[in-house]
Design an enzyme around this catalytic site. Structure first.
Site, PDB file in Angstrom:
ATOM      1  N   ARG A  34       0.832  -1.190   0.000  1.00 26.53           N
ATOM      2  CA  ARG A  34       0.000   0.000   0.000  1.00 26.53           C
ATOM      3  C   ARG A  34       0.871   1.247   0.000  1.00 26.53           C
ATOM      4  O   ARG A  34       1.899   1.291   0.690  1.00 26.53           O
ATOM      5  CB  ARG A  34      -0.914   0.030   1.235  1.00 26.53           C
ATOM      6  CG  ARG A  34      -2.121  -0.890   1.157  1.00 26.53           C
ATOM      7  CD  ARG A  34      -3.129  -0.408   0.137  1.00 26.53           C
ATOM      8  NE  ARG A  34      -4.318  -1.260   0.066  1.00 26.53           N
ATOM      9  CZ  ARG A  34      -4.467  -2.285  -0.748  1.00 26.53           C
ATOM     10  NH1 ARG A  34      -3.470  -2.620  -1.554  1.00 26.53           N
ATOM     11  NH2 ARG A  34      -5.585  -2.979  -0.769  1.00 26.53           N
ATOM     12  N   HIS A  67       0.877  -0.185  -9.952  1.00 26.55           N
ATOM     13  CA  HIS A  67      -0.088  -0.892  -9.095  1.00 26.55           C
ATOM     14  C   HIS A  67      -0.726  -2.062  -9.845  1.00 26.55           C
ATOM     15  O   HIS A  67      -1.945  -2.137 -10.014  1.00 26.55           O
ATOM     16  CB  HIS A  67      -1.168   0.063  -8.581  1.00 26.55           C
ATOM     17  CG  HIS A  67      -1.836  -0.439  -7.331  1.00 26.55           C
ATOM     18  ND1 HIS A  67      -2.406   0.392  -6.404  1.00 26.55           N
ATOM     19  CD2 HIS A  67      -2.013  -1.694  -6.840  1.00 26.55           C
ATOM     20  CE1 HIS A  67      -2.916  -0.310  -5.405  1.00 26.55           C
ATOM     21  NE2 HIS A  67      -2.683  -1.591  -5.653  1.00 26.55           N
ATOM     22  N   GLU A 115      -0.612   8.210  -5.208  1.00 24.71           N
ATOM     23  CA  GLU A 115      -1.309   7.497  -6.267  1.00 24.71           C
ATOM     24  C   GLU A 115      -2.718   8.075  -6.449  1.00 24.71           C
ATOM     25  O   GLU A 115      -3.391   8.340  -5.453  1.00 24.71           O
ATOM     26  CB  GLU A 115      -1.383   6.018  -5.873  1.00 24.71           C
ATOM     27  CG  GLU A 115      -1.770   5.067  -6.961  1.00 24.71           C
ATOM     28  CD  GLU A 115      -1.667   3.610  -6.523  1.00 24.71           C
ATOM     29  OE1 GLU A 115      -2.551   2.847  -6.909  1.00 24.71           O
ATOM     30  OE2 GLU A 115      -0.724   3.262  -5.793  1.00 24.71           O
TER      31      GLU A 115
END
Length: 316
Positions: free
Chosen positions: A244, A291, A273
């Site tokens: 994460r 990702h 992000e």
């Protein structure tokens, strides 16, 4: 019964649900239009991945929702407790993408120790004019075999990462506040396997001992790895974050890269992000991916089938 697969679902998942009598709406609705779309189309099941947020406003705004499904492991984009308090079932697919994420971790590790991320930037520019110079620049790679991989967070993905590490001859250490010991079984192609007994070590010890570090924890309220933690690491360590954004202090990471404390980093997730910082995107010692940890055909197929199976079971 209508299902909105807002962040996509595999064809096999759609087929299985349709065969069971569900109507699947595989469209992507913008976050700000989600509530009205669900209500207008009388959607009972909402399936998401990491992009769509299902917090209190969506839950309160969609009283007809019966199930919220997350295609993946982490549930930080869903207010799970609140949804359950409203009688909504919340499901996820904790095992489906573990192998895919673990393989991406090693894609970054292999890239880092052989400078492939930087070589792939420079070879198209200078490969024909400075071949020998580039050959010398990238000639000091190292092997992963025999090195120590420290895994922070030893859930399903952490274990899958450990299996690959053990399979290529690495030593594995891990830290996890919820786990003292673990048995990791490494399967091989001919139905053989070998098991390893591992014992958790304190985070500080892992940081001091590991040649490479891989992060596998859920979203945190503050940095798990920052300036202090980088200071404890071995000189020349490599670190990968495919978990994460926000668990790794990217400013501290760049400082550690510039000082040589960290040799390279592999990032699949980012603090800012979906707009990563330019210093991160342009840094020659960072291997980058957008990702895509769970973005393999096999993982997406497993995710779709697992979600379908759980939904059908709940509606029996």
């Amino acid at each position: 019964m209508k299902i909105l697969a807002n962040d996509g679902i595999s064809k096999s998942g759609v087929q299985t649900l349709e065969n069971a009598g569900f109507e699947v709406l595989a469209v992507n609705v913008a976050q700000e239009q989600l509530v009205s779309y669900i209500n207008q189309n009388k959607v009972s099941v909402l399936l998401v991945r990491s992009a769509t947020k299902v917090f209190k406003d969506v839950i309160d705004g969609c009283p007809a929702l019966k199930i919220i499904g997350r295609g993946g492991v982490g549930m930080d984009n869903i207010d799970v407790d609140y949804a359950k308090s409203k009688g909504i079932h919340v499901i996820n697919t904790p095992e489906a993408s573990s192998s895919s994420v673990a393989e991406l971790v090693f894609a970054h590790l292999f890239s880092g120790v052989r400078f492939l991320h930087d070589a792939n930037r420079n070879m198209p520019l200078e490969g024909d004019s400075n071949f020998k110079k580039l050959k010398n620049a990238y000639a000091k790679g190292i092997e992963l075999r025999g090195k120590t991989l420290g895994i922070i967070g030893f859930g399903r993905i952490g274990v899958a990462t450990a299996r690959i590490a053990l399979g290529i001859g690495m030593k594995v250490i891990f830290t996890d506040p919820f786990l003292d010991d673990a048995t990791v079984t490494v399967p091989f192609f001919d139905n053989r396997s070998i098991s390893f007994e591992l014992t958790s070590t304190p985070l500080e010890n892992l940081l001091k001992s590991a040649d490479f570090i891989s992060l596998h924890v859920p979203a945190q309220k503050s940095y798990l790895i920052g300036k202090r933690e980088f200071g404890l690491m071995k000189d020349g360590v490599g670190i990968v974050n495919a978990a994460r954004g926000g668990i790794l202090d990217e400013v501290a990471l760049v400082d550690a890269l510039e000082s040589g404390k960290v040799a390279f980093a592999g990032l699949d997730v980012y603090e800012s992000e979906p707009i990563p910082e330019i210093r991160i995107l342009m840094h020659p010692d960072i291997s980058l991916s957008p990702h895509i940890g769970a973005a393999t055909e096999e993982a997406q197929d497993r995710i779709g089938m697992e979600l379908a199976s759980q939904i059908i079971e709940l509606y029996k």
